[in-house]
Design an enzyme around this catalytic site. Structure first.
Site, PDB file in Angstrom:
ATOM      1  N   SER A  10       0.841  -1.196   0.000  1.00 19.69           N
ATOM      2  CA  SER A  10       0.000   0.000   0.000  1.00 19.69           C
ATOM      3  C   SER A  10       0.872   1.240   0.000  1.00 19.69           C
ATOM      4  CB  SER A  10      -0.907   0.030   1.237  1.00 19.69           C
ATOM      5  OG  SER A  10      -1.589   1.271   1.318  1.00 19.69           O
ATOM      6  N   HIS A  11       0.282   2.338  -0.408  1.00 16.75           N
ATOM      7  CA  HIS A  11       0.970   3.615  -0.323  1.00 16.75           C
ATOM      8  C   HIS A  11       1.099   4.083   1.127  1.00 16.75           C
ATOM      9  CE1 HIS A  11       0.360   3.519  -4.597  1.00 16.75           C
ATOM     10  NE2 HIS A  11       1.079   4.620  -4.719  1.00 16.75           N
ATOM     11  N   SER A  12       0.342   3.487   2.013  1.00 17.24           N
ATOM     12  CA  SER A  12       0.367   3.882   3.421  1.00 17.24           C
ATOM     13  C   SER A  12       0.757   2.701   4.310  1.00 17.24           C
ATOM     14  CB  SER A  12      -1.013   4.383   3.848  1.00 17.24           C
ATOM     15  OG  SER A  12      -1.078   4.500   5.252  1.00 17.24           O
ATOM     16  N   SER A  71       0.535   2.427  -9.150  1.00 21.92           N
ATOM     17  CA  SER A  71       1.993   2.502  -9.068  1.00 21.92           C
ATOM     18  C   SER A  71       2.545   1.440  -8.112  1.00 21.92           C
ATOM     19  CB  SER A  71       2.460   3.899  -8.648  1.00 21.92           C
ATOM     20  OG  SER A  71       1.967   4.236  -7.376  1.00 21.92           O
TER      21      SER A  71
END
Length: 128
Positions: A10-12, A71
């Protein structure tokens, strides 16, 4: 018994740690690793974090990757190439939380990586 490992991307970092907590409430044997955020734990993804998570999750039956945004998938594909393994697959177009939960349940049944991926895809492609 060895299980197909899972990597949550995840981006987080908070998102994947929370999902891992949910899965760990019911599935304890399946290796579930996280690769959230950049190397500085900012919002984004890191090829190096993904590759390290793959290595930790791989216990000999392969690793299935789940991701949140596009991404993350691109970095996952780069990490797969860098690993040199042919036992790593990406769960494309599968919801991160629900898909990884189903993947953990299916892996916990002792299925191989292709069976786990097929079960995950089937769970999210049925007509409703």
């Amino acid at each position: 018994m060895s299980y197909v490992g899972l990597v949550l991307i995840s981006h987080s970092p908070k998102v994947v740690e929370g999902i891992k907590d949910i899965i760990s409430q019911v599935i304890t044997e399946v290796p579930v690793e996280t690769a959230g955020g950049t190397d500085d734990n900012e919002i984004g993804t890191s090829v190096e974090k993904i590759l390290a998570a793959i290595e930790r999750a791989d216990h000999g039956k392969g690793v299935l990757l789940f991701y949140d945004l596009g991404s993350a998938m691109m970095n996952a594909e780069i990490a797969i190439e860098m690993s040199g393994s042919n036992q790593i697959k990406v769960a494309d177009d599968i919801p991160l939380l629900e898909g990884s939960y189903v993947g953990a349940v299916e892996s916990n049944m002792g299925k191989d990586i292709n069976q786990v991926l097929e079960a995950v895809k089937t769970a999210f492609t049925k007509e409703r």
